[in-house]
Design an enzyme around this catalytic site. Structure first.
Site, PDB file in Angstrom:
ATOM      1  N   ARG A  15       0.843  -1.199   0.000  1.00 51.33           N
ATOM      2  CA  ARG A  15       0.000   0.000   0.000  1.00 51.33           C
ATOM      3  C   ARG A  15       0.879   1.250   0.000  1.00 51.33           C
ATOM      4  O   ARG A  15       2.075   1.176   0.278  1.00 51.33           O
ATOM      5  CB  ARG A  15      -0.914   0.008   1.243  1.00 51.33           C
ATOM      6  N   LYS A  75       1.881   2.064   7.087  1.00 49.75           N
ATOM      7  CA  LYS A  75       2.231   1.269   8.274  1.00 49.75           C
ATOM      8  C   LYS A  75       3.014   2.097   9.278  1.00 49.75           C
ATOM      9  O   LYS A  75       3.602   3.132   8.943  1.00 49.75           O
ATOM     10  CB  LYS A  75       3.084   0.063   7.864  1.00 49.75           C
ATOM     11  N   TYR A  94      -0.730   4.880  10.313  1.00 49.53           N
ATOM     12  CA  TYR A  94      -1.124   3.980  11.404  1.00 49.53           C
ATOM     13  C   TYR A  94       0.076   3.840  12.320  1.00 49.53           C
ATOM     14  O   TYR A  94       1.213   3.663  11.837  1.00 49.53           O
ATOM     15  CB  TYR A  94      -1.486   2.593  10.863  1.00 49.53           C
ATOM     16  N   HIS A  96      -0.410   2.236  15.995  1.00 48.82           N
ATOM     17  CA  HIS A  96      -0.649   1.101  16.910  1.00 48.82           C
ATOM     18  C   HIS A  96       0.436   1.047  17.976  1.00 48.82           C
ATOM     19  O   HIS A  96       1.144   0.041  18.129  1.00 48.82           O
ATOM     20  CB  HIS A  96      -0.723  -0.215  16.131  1.00 48.82           C
ATOM     21  N   GLU A 118      -5.486   5.522  13.535  1.00 46.82           N
ATOM     22  CA  GLU A 118      -6.453   4.666  14.233  1.00 46.82           C
ATOM     23  C   GLU A 118      -7.102   5.315  15.450  1.00 46.82           C
ATOM     24  O   GLU A 118      -8.047   4.767  15.989  1.00 46.82           O
ATOM     25  CB  GLU A 118      -5.799   3.330  14.625  1.00 46.82           C
ATOM     26  N   ASP A 270      -6.347  -9.393  15.237  1.00 46.77           N
ATOM     27  CA  ASP A 270      -5.443  -8.280  15.583  1.00 46.77           C
ATOM     28  C   ASP A 270      -5.685  -7.775  16.998  1.00 46.77           C
ATOM     29  O   ASP A 270      -4.880  -7.033  17.543  1.00 46.77           O
ATOM     30  CB  ASP A 270      -5.533  -7.139  14.552  1.00 46.77           C
TER      31      ASP A 270
HETATM   32  N1  NAD Z   1      -7.460  -9.049  10.582  1.00 49.84           N
HETATM   33  C1  NAD Z   1      -7.503  -7.907   9.924  1.00 49.84           C
HETATM   34  O1  NAD Z   1      -6.811  -7.704   8.940  1.00 49.84           O
HETATM   35  C2  NAD Z   1      -8.453  -6.829  10.372  1.00 49.84           C
HETATM   36  C3  NAD Z   1      -8.755  -5.748   9.529  1.00 49.84           C
HETATM   37  C4  NAD Z   1      -9.687  -4.798   9.968  1.00 49.84           C
HETATM   38  C5  NAD Z   1     -10.289  -4.939  11.233  1.00 49.84           C
HETATM   39  N2  NAD Z   1      -9.936  -5.996  12.025  1.00 49.84           N
HETATM   40  C6  NAD Z   1     -10.541  -6.230  13.356  1.00 49.84           C
HETATM   41  O2  NAD Z   1     -11.860  -6.717  13.243  1.00 49.84           O
HETATM   42  C7  NAD Z   1     -12.536  -6.502  14.484  1.00 49.84           C
HETATM   43  C8  NAD Z   1     -13.916  -5.900  14.230  1.00 49.84           C
HETATM   44  O3  NAD Z   1     -13.735  -4.576  13.734  1.00 49.84           O
HETATM   45  P1  NAD Z   1     -14.977  -3.639  13.370  1.00 49.84           P
HETATM   46  O4  NAD Z   1     -14.409  -2.445  12.682  1.00 49.84           O
HETATM   47  O5  NAD Z   1     -16.063  -4.421  12.706  1.00 49.84           O
HETATM   48  O6  NAD Z   1     -15.468  -3.218  14.839  1.00 49.84           O
HETATM   49  P2  NAD Z   1     -16.922  -2.584  15.186  1.00 49.84           P
HETATM   50  O7  NAD Z   1     -16.737  -1.868  16.474  1.00 49.84           O
HETATM   51  O8  NAD Z   1     -17.490  -1.878  14.027  1.00 49.84           O
HETATM   52  O9  NAD Z   1     -17.839  -3.889  15.437  1.00 49.84           O
HETATM   53  C9  NAD Z   1     -17.651  -4.775  16.506  1.00 49.84           C
HETATM   54  C10 NAD Z   1     -18.999  -5.364  16.862  1.00 49.84           C
HETATM   55  O10 NAD Z   1     -18.770  -6.414  17.829  1.00 49.84           O
HETATM   56  C11 NAD Z   1     -19.912  -6.424  18.660  1.00 49.84           C
HETATM   57  N3  NAD Z   1     -19.649  -7.233  19.856  1.00 49.84           N
HETATM   58  C12 NAD Z   1     -18.946  -6.920  20.972  1.00 49.84           C
HETATM   59  N4  NAD Z   1     -18.975  -7.963  21.822  1.00 49.84           N
HETATM   60  C13 NAD Z   1     -19.725  -8.945  21.250  1.00 49.84           C
HETATM   61  C14 NAD Z   1     -20.132 -10.252  21.633  1.00 49.84           C
HETATM   62  N5  NAD Z   1     -19.778 -10.780  22.805  1.00 49.84           N
HETATM   63  N6  NAD Z   1     -20.876 -10.961  20.761  1.00 49.84           N
HETATM   64  C15 NAD Z   1     -21.232 -10.463  19.568  1.00 49.84           C
HETATM   65  N7  NAD Z   1     -20.893  -9.227  19.161  1.00 49.84           N
HETATM   66  C16 NAD Z   1     -20.149  -8.481  19.985  1.00 49.84           C
HETATM   67  C17 NAD Z   1     -20.158  -4.937  18.937  1.00 49.84           C
HETATM   68  O11 NAD Z   1     -21.444  -4.704  19.450  1.00 49.84           O
HETATM   69  C18 NAD Z   1     -19.940  -4.352  17.534  1.00 49.84           C
HETATM   70  O12 NAD Z   1     -21.157  -4.281  16.801  1.00 49.84           O
HETATM   71  C19 NAD Z   1     -11.590  -5.592  15.286  1.00 49.84           C
HETATM   72  O13 NAD Z   1     -10.846  -6.377  16.197  1.00 49.84           O
HETATM   73  C20 NAD Z   1     -10.678  -5.022  14.233  1.00 49.84           C
HETATM   74  O14 NAD Z   1      -9.436  -4.599  14.770  1.00 49.84           O
HETATM   75  C21 NAD Z   1      -9.034  -6.930  11.613  1.00 49.84           C
END
Ligand code: NAD
Length: 370
Positions: A15, A75, A94, A96, A118, A270
């Site tokens: 990126r 990054k 970013y 972190h 972030e 993450d």
């Molecule tokens: N792996 C990757 O490359 C990557 C990329 C982007 C985001 N992420 C991660 O994905 C995750 C989700 O991100 P997001 O932007 O959708 O967050 P978000 O805040 O938009 O959504 C999270 C949802 O989880 C719900 N939640 C909390 N506890 C819960 C439970 N016990 N049961 C069910 N639902 C529950 C919340 O109510 C919320 O609606 C984060 O950890 C983020 O860092 C990872």
């Protein structure tokens, strides 16, 4: 102002902090942009395209760090990058920082200003510069699940959408936020039976209304999760409790109840992952198997689709870059939600969660930039 765009140096990071359209926008505002040679080459953005947009091309990263007032990246800076920062220079990327003491020390020692994508917030309290990557990861999670379900990948051999006369797959999405909604939308589009579990009733109501009931919504409890695991072909872990490690919602003992060859995609990896058996993987080796269930736990999913991710990210970052270029640090107080992005300024740590995670003194951002 001189704005610099170095080529990313983290392993397999393609990126880039600004595309040519962003360069053009900044030039229209009277700024100068210096882009490192081949900065966008990995995603089809040539040096010629940058020059046409008004940029100057630098042969080395050192030229960027030496000549530019504002450096825009993707990054977090690597050691050689934060050692190149100087007092008065602004880094926008970013960061972190919470788990990264070495980078925090490096940024504090540099005397520079470091603003993290972030931690910027919008008027609703959302995270506008994290959301684009969550959209990408959410959509990708279904591609990953569909691929993992193929026999050659060790999957159960189920096609997500089925065909006429044959059942579609059951896709369960735990967490209906940005990742979850994007995952569900993709799965629905491919013809799967989709269920979203969340604890936020308002969010479940919204999803039910927007999708006119075509996505089943369930309140997330141990009981509803267990029942879903028994029938699911693919489970997407998409929960987030801001600032906390992800809760372990699926235990190892649950895997025995799942279908052999089914798939767990832990997007929340993450934040430590929301399945007990998750451990972070890479795009080179994205999956492993535990108790006949495939696990996909890539911590940097958007990196695989670096071109789409670059445009998604820079669409969101550009207004902030333009504001910084036009107003300097005054942009932090003029643009709503921008100030929480300030993590480090002139040797002071201005992000409270980072300071408490690392047991370091904290200076409120508004005091630091007074
Ligand atoms: N792996 C990757 O490359 C990557 C990329 C982007 C985001 N992420 C991660 O994905 C995750 C989700 O991100 P997001 O932007 O959708 O967050 P978000 O805040 O938009 O959504 C999270 C949802 O989880 C719900 N939640 C909390 N506890 C819960 C439970 N016990 N049961 C069910 N639902 C529950 C919340 O109510 C919320 O609606 C984060 O950890 C983020 O860092 C990872």
């Amino acid at each position: 102002m001189w704005i610099g765009v170095p080529k990313e140096i983290k392993n397999h990071e393609y990126r880039v902090g600004l595309p040519p359209a962003g360069v053009r926008e900044l030039c229209e505002h009277g700024h100068k942009v210096l882009v490192e040679k081949n900065a966008g080459a990995g995603i089809g953005l040539s040096d010629e395209a940058y020059v046409q947009a008004g940029a100057e091309i630098a042969d080395t990263a050192e030229a960027i760090w030496q000549r530019c007032d504002l450096v825009v990246k993707v990054k977090e800076p690597q050691a050689q990058e934060y050692q190149s920062l100087r007092p008065g220079q602004i880094l926008f990327t970013y960061l972190h920082l919470a788990p990264d003491a070495a980078q925090t020390e490096g940024l504090l020692a540099s005397g520079a200003t470091a603003i993290a994508y972030e931690t910027i917030v919008d008027r609703q309290g959302g995270l506008p510069l994290l959301a684009p990557m969550s959209e990408v990861a959410g959509r990708m999670s279904i591609q990953a699940a569909a691929h993992c379900l193929e026999k050659a990948q060790g999957g159960s051999g189920v096609l997500l959408g089925g065909v006429p006369g044959v059942e579609a797959a059951n896709v369960t999405v735990i967490g209906g936020g940005v990742v979850g909604l994007n995952a569900a939308r993709m799965a629905l589009g491919l013809g799967a039976n989709v269920t979203i579990l969340d604890r936020n009733l308002g969010r479940l109501k919204y999803i039910d209304e927007v999708f006119d009931g075509r996505i089943k919504t369930l309140y997330s409890t141990v009981d509803t999760i267990e029942k879903q695991l028994e029938i699911a072909d693919a489970v997407i872990g998409a929960v987030l409790i801001p600032g906390a490690a992800a809760p372990k919602l699926v235990q190892r003992a649950h895997l025995a109840k799942m279908k052999a060859g089914s798939v767990l995609v832990d997007v929340a990896i993450d934040q430590g992952g929301c399945f007990e058996t998750s451990k972070a993987t890479t795009h080179q080796a994205p999956t492993y198997v535990v108790d006949e269930v495939i696990h996909y736990c890539v911590a940097n999913m958007p990196g695989a689709v670096a071109r789409t991710s670059t445009f998604a990210l820079t669409n969101a970052t550009l207004p902030y870059v333009v504001a910084l270029a036009n107003k300097g640090l005054r942009a932090l107080t003029d643009v709503p939600g921008f100030l929480p992005g300030l993590n480090v300024h002139a040797g002071q740590l201005t992000c409270e969660p980072v300071a408490s995670a690392q047991n370091k003194p904290y200076t409120p951002a508004e005091d630091a930039i007074k």
